[in-house]
Design an enzyme around this catalytic site. Structure first.
Site: not given
Ligand code: AMP
Length: 286
Positions: A36, A38-39, A63
């Site tokens: 999304h 954020g990524h 995990q």
């Molecule tokens: P995940 O796929 O949930 O393991 O997240 C992968 C990376 O994206 C991790 O470093 C998260 O902290 C970061 N991440 C996930 N959601 C967000 C967000 N809303 N804003 C910024 N970084 C994010």
């Protein structure tokens, strides 16, 4: 150039070897996919700072606890590939669990060497309700670092405890990678973006919105001079929807990860809560 999809550890190492022949700066964005914005913000930062960018997409079995959402965690590699292509990602590294851990480990974790960060920072907050979670995270992130050998690795502030733990073991174990923290990206309504938001019904999403609302109010009160965490805690509780099952709401010094009674600069206020069956986390640095 099209984003290259790599599933094989040796192939990833070979690619890195070729890049390193010409002093290439390599960036890694570790993810579990279902990408999304954020990524995307992490990927854009990596593109700014590095010549080559690798996004790892791996839903890491070690995990997840036995009753967690490993099986139903959203997976959308085709959509993820399109986004990575648009953002100019060089390689998606997406190994299978067997490629990462071998057949035996999938049956039992007892066969695996783990990276175990200190108890004091893994056995609190998310680690308390998710025993073993951060050992699993530290182990997979170490493996990804050993495979991709990035100069920089990009992590979201959204997972603040994870970020703190990663910075800690990278320093303690003298790893040659620089960790770049990236700010939380939110939806227009204020909810922090998360792959797990897709689990929420419309009504649950409304309930979930009281999480960022309570954090915002804490920030406002802090900026108006209130530093007593008891008062700030009570205010947040009064804002959180009564259908939310709060796991924790904690105030910690983000330099040391110790709990604080009085808020000061660089205090992390972090929430984890269940809305229906969905566990959400969010935080603010004050
Ligand atoms: P995940 O796929 O949930 O393991 O997240 C992968 C990376 O994206 C991790 O470093 C998260 O902290 C970061 N991440 C996930 N959601 C967000 C967000 N809303 N804003 C910024 N970084 C994010």
């Amino acid at each position: 150039m099209e984003t290259l999809l790599v599933n094989n550890i040796l192939q990833m190492k070979e690619i890195n070897k070729n890049w390193k022949k010409s002093d290439t700066i390599v960036g890694l964005v570790p993810t579990m996919g279902a990408l999304h914005n954020g990524h995307a913000s992490l990927i854009k930062k990596a593109k700014e700072m590095c010549n080559k960018v690798v996004v790892s997409i791996f839903v890491n079995p070690i995990q997840f606890g036995p009753n967690e959402d490993y099986d139903k965690y959203p997976r959308s590699i085709e959509k993820d590939k399109i986004l990575c292509n648009e953002l100019g990602v060089d390689v998606i590294f997406s190994p299978t669990p067997i490629e990462m851990y071998g057949e035996n480990v999938i049956l039992s974790n007892n066969e695996l060497s783990f990276v175990c960060p200190p108890y004091s920072i893994v056995d609190c907050m998310c680690g308390k309700s998710r025993p073993g979670h951060f050992d699993g995270v530290a182990t997979v992130v170490t493996k990804l670092f050993n495979i991709v050998k990035p100069d920089y690795a990009f992590f979201g502030q959204k997972d603040a405890q994870q970020l703190f733990i990663i910075k800690k073991f990278v320093k303690d174990l003298n790893m040659d990678v620089k960790i770049i923290p990236c700010p939380i990206i939110r939806d227009v309504d204020g909810l922090a973006l998360s792959s797990r938001n897709t689990y929420l019904s419309e009504n649950e999403r409304k309930i979930a919105l009281t999480i960022p609302k309570s954090l915002k109010e804490i920030k406002n009160l802090y900026l108006s001079g209130i530093i007593d965490t008891g008062i700030l805690f009570d205010t947040a509780i009064s804002i959180l929807d009564k259908n939310i099952e709060l796991d924790y709401l904690e105030f910690r010094d983000f330099n040391t990860f110790k709990k604080v009674d009085k808020v000061k600069e660089n205090t992390l206020v972090a929430i984890a809560a269940k809305v229906g069956k969905t566990r959400l986390i969010d935080n603010e640095i004050l």
